[in-house]
Scaffold this motif. Structure first.
Motif, PDB file in Angstrom:
ATOM      1  N   MET A   1       0.815  -1.210   0.000  1.00 33.53           N
ATOM      2  CA  MET A   1       0.000   0.000   0.000  1.00 33.53           C
ATOM      3  C   MET A   1       0.852   1.265   0.000  1.00 33.53           C
ATOM      4  SD  MET A   1      -3.156  -0.904  -0.142  1.00 33.53           S
ATOM      5  CE  MET A   1      -4.050   0.552   0.373  1.00 33.53           C
ATOM      6  N   VAL A   2       2.131   1.208  -0.397  1.00 31.42           N
ATOM      7  CA  VAL A   2       2.996   2.382  -0.431  1.00 31.42           C
ATOM      8  C   VAL A   2       2.387   3.440  -1.348  1.00 31.42           C
ATOM      9  CG1 VAL A   2       5.276   3.238  -1.020  1.00 31.42           C
ATOM     10  CG2 VAL A   2       5.035   0.995   0.037  1.00 31.42           C
ATOM     11  N   ASP A   3       2.267   4.679  -0.830  1.00 31.43           N
ATOM     12  CA  ASP A   3       1.737   5.808  -1.595  1.00 31.43           C
ATOM     13  C   ASP A   3       0.300   5.597  -2.042  1.00 31.43           C
ATOM     14  OD1 ASP A   3       4.965   6.162  -3.163  1.00 31.43           O
ATOM     15  OD2 ASP A   3       4.182   7.207  -1.397  1.00 31.43           O
ATOM     16  N   ARG A   4      -0.419   4.718  -1.414  1.00 30.38           N
ATOM     17  CA  ARG A   4      -1.818   4.479  -1.767  1.00 30.38           C
ATOM     18  C   ARG A   4      -2.685   4.636  -0.538  1.00 30.38           C
ATOM     19  NH1 ARG A   4      -3.472   1.898  -6.277  1.00 30.38           N
ATOM     20  NH2 ARG A   4      -4.981   0.612  -5.178  1.00 30.38           N
ATOM     21  N   VAL A   5      -3.882   5.177  -0.740  1.00 31.40           N
ATOM     22  CA  VAL A   5      -4.837   5.294   0.353  1.00 31.40           C
ATOM     23  C   VAL A   5      -5.689   4.032   0.378  1.00 31.40           C
ATOM     24  CG1 VAL A   5      -4.882   7.807   0.145  1.00 31.40           C
ATOM     25  CG2 VAL A   5      -6.578   6.434  -1.102  1.00 31.40           C
ATOM     26  N   TYR A   6      -6.488   3.885   1.416  1.00 29.29           N
ATOM     27  CA  TYR A   6      -7.462   2.797   1.476  1.00 29.29           C
ATOM     28  C   TYR A   6      -8.746   3.288   0.810  1.00 29.29           C
ATOM     29  CZ  TYR A   6      -4.259   0.522   4.689  1.00 29.29           C
ATOM     30  OH  TYR A   6      -3.151  -0.074   5.245  1.00 29.29           O
ATOM     31  N   ASN A   7      -9.118   2.626  -0.278  1.00 30.27           N
ATOM     32  CA  ASN A   7     -10.222   3.061  -1.121  1.00 30.27           C
ATOM     33  C   ASN A   7     -11.496   2.280  -0.783  1.00 30.27           C
ATOM     34  OD1 ASN A   7     -11.903   3.923  -3.193  1.00 30.27           O
ATOM     35  ND2 ASN A   7     -10.908   2.674  -4.755  1.00 30.27           N
TER      36      ASN A   7
ATOM     37  N   GLU B   1     -12.326  13.868   8.256  1.00 31.77           N
ATOM     38  CA  GLU B   1     -11.133  13.483   9.010  1.00 31.77           C
ATOM     39  C   GLU B   1     -10.613  12.117   8.570  1.00 31.77           C
ATOM     40  OE1 GLU B   1     -11.684  13.887  13.225  1.00 31.77           O
ATOM     41  OE2 GLU B   1     -12.141  16.044  13.088  1.00 31.77           O
ATOM     42  N   ALA B   2     -11.514  11.219   8.194  1.00 29.26           N
ATOM     43  CA  ALA B   2     -11.082   9.915   7.691  1.00 29.26           C
ATOM     44  C   ALA B   2     -10.291  10.091   6.396  1.00 29.26           C
ATOM     45  CB  ALA B   2     -12.296   9.017   7.458  1.00 29.26           C
ATOM     46  N   THR B   3     -10.768  10.971   5.536  1.00 27.98           N
ATOM     47  CA  THR B   3     -10.074  11.223   4.275  1.00 27.98           C
ATOM     48  C   THR B   3      -8.666  11.756   4.525  1.00 27.98           C
ATOM     49  OG1 THR B   3     -12.183  11.679   3.176  1.00 27.98           O
ATOM     50  CG2 THR B   3     -10.183  12.458   2.080  1.00 27.98           C
ATOM     51  N   GLU B   4      -8.526  12.598   5.513  1.00 29.09           N
ATOM     52  CA  GLU B   4      -7.217  13.187   5.834  1.00 29.09           C
ATOM     53  C   GLU B   4      -6.192  12.135   6.240  1.00 29.09           C
ATOM     54  OE1 GLU B   4      -7.825  16.124   8.822  1.00 29.09           O
ATOM     55  OE2 GLU B   4      -8.877  17.529   7.476  1.00 29.09           O
ATOM     56  N   VAL B   5      -6.649  11.026   6.802  1.00 27.13           N
ATOM     57  CA  VAL B   5      -5.722   9.976   7.241  1.00 27.13           C
ATOM     58  C   VAL B   5      -5.687   8.801   6.263  1.00 27.13           C
ATOM     59  CG1 VAL B   5      -5.887  10.626   9.673  1.00 27.13           C
ATOM     60  CG2 VAL B   5      -7.453   8.893   8.760  1.00 27.13           C
ATOM     61  N   GLY B   6      -6.174   9.030   5.044  1.00 26.94           N
ATOM     62  CA  GLY B   6      -6.054   8.011   4.002  1.00 26.94           C
ATOM     63  C   GLY B   6      -7.141   6.973   3.971  1.00 26.94           C
ATOM     64  N   LEU B   7      -8.292   7.269   4.577  1.00 27.71           N
ATOM     65  CA  LEU B   7      -9.460   6.378   4.519  1.00 27.71           C
ATOM     66  C   LEU B   7     -10.484   7.049   3.608  1.00 27.71           C
ATOM     67  CD1 LEU B   7      -9.676   5.588   8.359  1.00 27.71           C
ATOM     68  CD2 LEU B   7      -8.572   4.199   6.590  1.00 27.71           C
ATOM     69  N   ASN B   8     -10.423   6.733   2.334  1.00 30.90           N
ATOM     70  CA  ASN B   8     -11.178   7.461   1.310  1.00 30.90           C
ATOM     71  C   ASN B   8     -12.455   6.757   0.899  1.00 30.90           C
ATOM     72  OD1 ASN B   8      -8.720   8.957   1.267  1.00 30.90           O
ATOM     73  ND2 ASN B   8      -9.116   9.557  -0.842  1.00 30.90           N
TER      74      ASN B   8
ATOM     75  N   LYS C   1      -7.607  -0.380  10.186  1.00 29.86           N
ATOM     76  CA  LYS C   1      -7.358   1.060  10.317  1.00 29.86           C
ATOM     77  C   LYS C   1      -8.658   1.826  10.501  1.00 29.86           C
ATOM     78  CE  LYS C   1      -2.811   1.337   9.678  1.00 29.86           C
ATOM     79  NZ  LYS C   1      -1.887   1.890  10.698  1.00 29.86           N
ATOM     80  N   LEU C   2      -9.703   1.438   9.757  1.00 27.08           N
ATOM     81  CA  LEU C   2     -10.996   2.111   9.884  1.00 27.08           C
ATOM     82  C   LEU C   2     -11.581   1.899  11.276  1.00 27.08           C
ATOM     83  CD1 LEU C   2     -13.414   3.684   8.840  1.00 27.08           C
ATOM     84  CD2 LEU C   2     -14.275   1.563   7.802  1.00 27.08           C
ATOM     85  N   VAL C   3     -11.523   0.685  11.776  1.00 26.85           N
ATOM     86  CA  VAL C   3     -12.059   0.392  13.106  1.00 26.85           C
ATOM     87  C   VAL C   3     -11.310   1.212  14.168  1.00 26.85           C
ATOM     88  CG1 VAL C   3     -12.244  -1.397  14.878  1.00 26.85           C
ATOM     89  CG2 VAL C   3     -12.970  -1.878  12.535  1.00 26.85           C
ATOM     90  N   GLU C   4     -10.005   1.286  14.051  1.00 29.18           N
ATOM     91  CA  GLU C   4      -9.216   2.100  14.991  1.00 29.18           C
ATOM     92  C   GLU C   4      -9.642   3.569  14.916  1.00 29.18           C
ATOM     93  OE1 GLU C   4      -5.248   1.314  13.738  1.00 29.18           O
ATOM     94  OE2 GLU C   4      -5.088  -0.598  14.818  1.00 29.18           O
TER      95      GLU C   4
END
Length: 361
Positions: free
Chosen positions: A1-7, A314-321, A347-350
């Motif tokens: 997942m380097v340089d990739r967000v969670y989509n 805020e989720a988007t800011e931390v890479g949860l898109n 990560k989403l649950v956290e």
């Protein structure tokens, strides 16, 4: 997942990184031919091998019987809303539909242009928060087929078991195909747009029992007749070459993961992590009734719209898109298709637990 967000997008959805990496090479130079895949003739031996491999992999993974045709069509899954009744109905003929969400509602509208359509069940008054049990509807004896959507992306509902009927069973499996083991022989026709669980947008897979190919009224346009494409191996016109190729690469990835039975267990675990978080607090509320919950799309709400907007930002800011819910029900939606990694759910649950602690209602 380097340089990739969670989509978490509901579609087009996330694809395996290794598939994207291979595709990026093959688009420029396919198998050292000096020609990029998307420049290559669809009738070249190289692309014909791609199409054959994709079909054979799908047949193997889904255990598709020999008396079924696999078609690679264009026009999106929405084109099947009219192609199905156009091919299988006609003047004076009837079909039964189960209305469990936006996509079944759209299919019903199109089908009414071609025949007498009975809606045997609808959960629209409950904002489509559930699918029916077998005893909640009946299929008219005059119906040619029973149509249902196996998984509803917007509302986060899914049939855990399929309808039982002696009529031809037809299903839109656009958002959960390949996510769990099914018995294809129970169905007359299955279709799915690729862009959620199989590949990019641009190709729709149709799996149709051969006897249904001869039911089409004679005044049906050539391009909209299933038999046209079945007889020509999906090569009647130029097919969507790149999407077919990517579907094949995704199927290879799925086979390496252990196939459908293995991915089903992974999907159950991923969804369980998120549902456990939702059920463990009154802060988050799942939209779907528990018996109808989807393993692919999890729709949920927070205490109010302001908190939902803050949560998404805020989720988007931390890479949860891609967590914004559909406008029809608002809230949030996490789409966790086959290729979505387990660590993204963790990560989403956290994040959800921290957000609740930091933002009391």
């Amino acid at each position: 997942m380097v340089d990739r967000v969670y989509n978490f997008s509901p579609g087009p959805g996330t694809l395996p990184v290794e598939v994207l990496q291979q595709a990026s090479k093959d688009v420029l130079n396919f198998k050292e031919t000096g020609i990029g895949l998307i420049e290559m003739s669809h009738r070249s031996k190289e692309f014909m091998a791609v199409a054959d491999t994709t079909e054979s992999m799908l047949r193997e993974l889904m255990e598709i019987p020999d008396n079924y045709k696999v078609l690679f069509l264009q026009g999106g899954a929405s084109s099947q809303f009219f192609m199905i009744p156009m091919n299988l109905l006609g003047d004076g003929k009837k079909a039964t539909y189960l209305n469990t969400g936006t996509w079944s509602k759209k299919a019903i509208k199109e089908a009414r242009l071609f025949g007498d359509i009975e809606v045997a069940f609808s959960s629209e008054e409950q904002t489509f928060n559930r699918v029916p049990t077998q005893d909640e509807y009946s299929v008219d004896s005059a119906s040619e087929y029973l149509y249902f959507v196996s998984n509803n992306t917007i509302y986060g509902t899914q049939f855990s078991s399929f309808p039982e009927t002696d009529k031809v069973l037809i299903s839109d499996m656009s958002s959960d195909i390949l996510s769990r083991k099914i018995d294809v022989s129970k169905f007359g026709l299955i279709f799915a747009g690729a862009q959620k669980n199989m590949g990019p947008a641009g190709v729709t897979i149709v799996i149709i029992r051969e006897d249904l190919l001869d039911k089409t009224p004679k005044n049906t346009p050539t391009m909209l007749t299933y038999k046209t494409h079945a007889d020509k191996g999906s090569m009647f016109n130029t097919p969507p070459c790149f999407p077919i190729y990517v579907v094949g690469e995704v199927l290879k990835w799925l086979k390496k993961k252990g196939g459908i039975e293995a991915i089903e267990q992974i999907n159950i675990e991923k969804a369980g992590l998120l549902y456990d978080c939702i059920d463990g607090t009154e802060y988050y509320r799942g939209h779907a009734e528990k018996a109808s919950r989807s393993l692919m799309n999890i729709s949920f709400n927070l205490p109010n719209a302001d908190l939902e907007a803050k949560f998404i930002a805020e989720a988007t800011e931390v890479g949860l898109n891609g967590l914004k819910g559909h406008r029809s029900i608002g809230g949030c939606r996490a789409s966790i298709y086959n290729a979505f990694p387990r660590e993204g759910v963790v990560k989403l649950v956290e994040f959800m637990k921290k957000f609740e602690a930091d933002n009391p209602a």
